[in-house]
Motif scaffolding. Structure first.
Motif, PDB file in Angstrom:
ATOM      1  N   ASN A  12      73.462 -54.963 -26.259  1.00 50.45           N
ATOM      2  CA  ASN A  12      72.245 -54.509 -25.874  1.00 50.45           C
ATOM      3  C   ASN A  12      72.463 -53.684 -24.553  1.00 50.45           C
ATOM      4  O   ASN A  12      71.434 -52.501 -24.516  1.00 50.45           O
ATOM      5  CB  ASN A  12      70.934 -54.619 -26.885  1.00 50.45           C
ATOM      6  N   ASN A  13      72.449 -54.082 -23.802  1.00 51.36           N
ATOM      7  CA  ASN A  13      72.001 -53.891 -22.377  1.00 51.36           C
ATOM      8  C   ASN A  13      73.805 -53.425 -21.728  1.00 51.36           C
ATOM      9  O   ASN A  13      73.116 -53.274 -20.631  1.00 51.36           O
ATOM     10  CB  ASN A  13      71.222 -54.735 -21.977  1.00 51.36           C
ATOM     11  N   THR A  14      74.465 -53.446 -22.244  1.00 50.50           N
ATOM     12  CA  THR A  14      75.872 -53.056 -21.368  1.00 50.50           C
ATOM     13  C   THR A  14      76.473 -52.444 -22.273  1.00 50.50           C
ATOM     14  O   THR A  14      76.742 -52.182 -23.030  1.00 50.50           O
ATOM     15  CB  THR A  14      77.020 -54.735 -20.551  1.00 50.50           C
ATOM     16  N   SER A  15      77.560 -52.411 -21.458  1.00 50.28           N
ATOM     17  CA  SER A  15      78.987 -51.121 -22.369  1.00 50.28           C
ATOM     18  C   SER A  15      80.252 -51.695 -22.553  1.00 50.28           C
ATOM     19  O   SER A  15      81.355 -51.464 -23.376  1.00 50.28           O
ATOM     20  CB  SER A  15      79.528 -50.136 -20.810  1.00 50.28           C
ATOM     21  N   THR A  16      79.473 -53.184 -23.116  1.00 46.14           N
ATOM     22  CA  THR A  16      80.589 -54.257 -24.017  1.00 46.14           C
ATOM     23  C   THR A  16      80.600 -54.138 -25.088  1.00 46.14           C
ATOM     24  O   THR A  16      79.636 -53.630 -25.707  1.00 46.14           O
ATOM     25  CB  THR A  16      80.013 -55.448 -23.150  1.00 46.14           C
ATOM     26  N   THR A  17      82.309 -53.750 -25.752  1.00 45.44           N
ATOM     27  CA  THR A  17      82.857 -53.366 -26.871  1.00 45.44           C
ATOM     28  C   THR A  17      82.297 -54.217 -28.369  1.00 45.44           C
ATOM     29  O   THR A  17      82.523 -55.343 -27.625  1.00 45.44           O
ATOM     30  CB  THR A  17      83.869 -52.072 -27.144  1.00 45.44           C
ATOM     31  N   PRO A  18      81.905 -54.251 -29.053  1.00 45.26           N
ATOM     32  CA  PRO A  18      81.531 -55.608 -29.768  1.00 45.26           C
ATOM     33  C   PRO A  18      83.349 -55.874 -30.527  1.00 45.26           C
ATOM     34  O   PRO A  18      83.008 -56.906 -30.286  1.00 45.26           O
ATOM     35  CB  PRO A  18      81.345 -54.624 -31.275  1.00 45.26           C
ATOM     36  N   GLN A  19      83.998 -55.264 -30.363  1.00 44.48           N
ATOM     37  CA  GLN A  19      85.503 -55.811 -29.601  1.00 44.48           C
ATOM     38  C   GLN A  19      85.569 -56.944 -29.103  1.00 44.48           C
ATOM     39  O   GLN A  19      86.651 -57.443 -28.964  1.00 44.48           O
ATOM     40  CB  GLN A  19      86.339 -54.945 -30.069  1.00 44.48           C
ATOM     41  N   ALA A  20      85.363 -56.382 -27.376  1.00 51.95           N
ATOM     42  CA  ALA A  20      85.448 -57.056 -26.492  1.00 51.95           C
ATOM     43  C   ALA A  20      84.773 -59.098 -27.037  1.00 51.95           C
ATOM     44  O   ALA A  20      85.202 -59.673 -26.891  1.00 51.95           O
ATOM     45  CB  ALA A  20      85.434 -57.083 -25.570  1.00 51.95           C
ATOM     46  N   GLY A  48      89.074 -48.473 -26.092  1.00 50.56           N
ATOM     47  CA  GLY A  48      88.996 -47.798 -26.889  1.00 50.56           C
ATOM     48  C   GLY A  48      90.376 -46.561 -27.360  1.00 50.56           C
ATOM     49  O   GLY A  48      91.464 -46.526 -25.828  1.00 50.56           O
ATOM     50  N   LEU A  49      89.903 -46.313 -28.068  1.00 52.30           N
ATOM     51  CA  LEU A  49      91.308 -45.072 -28.518  1.00 52.30           C
ATOM     52  C   LEU A  49      91.709 -44.256 -27.318  1.00 52.30           C
ATOM     53  O   LEU A  49      92.366 -42.844 -26.003  1.00 52.30           O
ATOM     54  CB  LEU A  49      90.894 -43.633 -29.001  1.00 52.30           C
ATOM     55  N   HIS A  50      90.145 -43.795 -26.000  1.00 49.27           N
ATOM     56  CA  HIS A  50      90.470 -42.482 -25.274  1.00 49.27           C
ATOM     57  C   HIS A  50      90.933 -43.269 -23.808  1.00 49.27           C
ATOM     58  O   HIS A  50      91.713 -42.812 -23.182  1.00 49.27           O
ATOM     59  CB  HIS A  50      88.871 -42.594 -24.804  1.00 49.27           C
ATOM     60  N   ILE A  55      94.626 -54.567 -24.924  1.00 50.87           N
ATOM     61  CA  ILE A  55      94.720 -54.658 -26.069  1.00 50.87           C
ATOM     62  C   ILE A  55      93.570 -53.885 -26.503  1.00 50.87           C
ATOM     63  O   ILE A  55      92.502 -52.526 -26.536  1.00 50.87           O
ATOM     64  CB  ILE A  55      93.903 -56.322 -26.810  1.00 50.87           C
ATOM     65  N   PRO A  56      94.524 -53.029 -27.512  1.00 49.85           N
ATOM     66  CA  PRO A  56      94.130 -51.934 -28.452  1.00 49.85           C
ATOM     67  C   PRO A  56      92.493 -52.062 -29.150  1.00 49.85           C
ATOM     68  O   PRO A  56      92.616 -53.543 -29.877  1.00 49.85           O
ATOM     69  CB  PRO A  56      94.941 -51.138 -29.369  1.00 49.85           C
ATOM     70  N   ASN A  57      91.190 -51.471 -29.382  1.00 51.75           N
ATOM     71  CA  ASN A  57      90.012 -52.025 -30.039  1.00 51.75           C
ATOM     72  C   ASN A  57      90.978 -51.931 -31.970  1.00 51.75           C
ATOM     73  O   ASN A  57      90.351 -52.938 -32.554  1.00 51.75           O
ATOM     74  CB  ASN A  57      89.187 -50.960 -29.868  1.00 51.75           C
ATOM     75  N   THR A  58      91.718 -51.514 -31.629  1.00 49.19           N
ATOM     76  CA  THR A  58      92.203 -51.446 -34.006  1.00 49.19           C
ATOM     77  C   THR A  58      92.564 -52.655 -33.930  1.00 49.19           C
ATOM     78  O   THR A  58      92.645 -53.346 -34.930  1.00 49.19           O
ATOM     79  CB  THR A  58      93.146 -50.004 -33.837  1.00 49.19           C
ATOM     80  N   LEU A  59      92.789 -53.900 -32.527  1.00 49.49           N
ATOM     81  CA  LEU A  59      94.399 -54.852 -33.025  1.00 49.49           C
ATOM     82  C   LEU A  59      92.931 -55.148 -33.158  1.00 49.49           C
ATOM     83  O   LEU A  59      93.265 -56.519 -33.975  1.00 49.49           O
ATOM     84  CB  LEU A  59      94.696 -54.772 -32.070  1.00 49.49           C
TER      85      LEU A  59
END
Length: 159
Positions: free
Chosen positions: A55-63, A103-105, A133-137
Motif C-alpha cells: 500500500n505504501n511503496t511502488s513494489t508491484t504485486p508480482q515482486a 513491467g512492460l514499460h 524477470i518480466p511481470n508476465t512470467l
C-alpha cells in the motif's frame, strides 16, 4: 500433570505451520487466512508488513509474489533492498544476486531500457548479478520461476 499434557496437546493440535519470514508457529486460523490471502504461511505481523509495502511503496504485486515464493523455498531474499544507489526489488545478498521484476514499460521505452542497463552495470561493478524477470512470467508461472531462480542460486553457490 495430566491437565498440562492435555493443554499441550490442545495447543499442538491448533498449530498448522510456520511463518516463512520469522519461523514462528502459526495457529490454524492464521495459517488458513494467510495461505488463502497471500498464498503462503505468514504470521500476522508479516501480513501487516506485506500490506504496508503493497500500500505504501511502488513494489508491484508480482515482486511480492515472487519474493514470497522464494522465501517459501528457503531463499534468504530481501524485499525492496536499498543498496545506496537504488532500491532493488528482491536482493539475495549472500549470493550477490539482484532480482528486478519488470513491467512492460521496461521493454517499450528506450530511456527505461538504458536506465536498466546502467543499473545492471553499476551493480555488476559491485560484484552483483542482476536477473530481470518480466511481470508476465510471475503472473503465469510464479512457482516454476521461483524454482528456476532457486536452482540458479544453488548452482551459483557451488562455484
Amino acid at each position: 500433570i495430566k491437565d498440562c499434557k492435555q493443554e499441550l496437546k490442545k495447543i499442538k493440535s491448533n498449530m498448522a505451520g510456520y511463518c516463512i519470514e520469522c519461523g514462528c508457529y502459526l495457529q490454524r486460523d492464521v495459517f488458513n487466512y494467510s495461505t488463502q490471502n497471500f498464498g503462503h504461511p505468514i504470521c500476522r505481523s508479516h501480513q501487516d508488513w506485506i500490506r504496508d509495502i503493497y500500500n505504501n511503496t511502488s513494489t508491484t504485486p508480482q515482486a511480492i509474489d515472487l519474493y514470497l515464493a522464494l522465501r517459501s523455498r528457503g531463499v534468504p531474499a530481501e524485499l525492496e533492498k536499498w543498496d545506496g544507489y537504488k532500491t532493488i526489488d528482491i536482493a539475495v545478498t549472500d549470493a550477490k544476486v539482484n532480482i528486478e521484476v519488470d513491467g512492460l514499460h521496461h521493454n517499450y521505452s528506450h530511456n527505461q531500457a538504458l536506465s536498466d542497463l546502467k543499473r545492471t552495470y553499476y551493480s555488476f561493478k559491485k560484484g552483483y548479478l542482476t536477473l530481470r524477470i518480466p511481470n508476465t512470467l510471475i503472473e503465469w508461472s510464479v512457482d516454476e520461476t521461483a524454482d528456476y531462480i532457486t536452482d540458479f542460486l544453488n548452482e551459483s553457490n557451488k562455484r
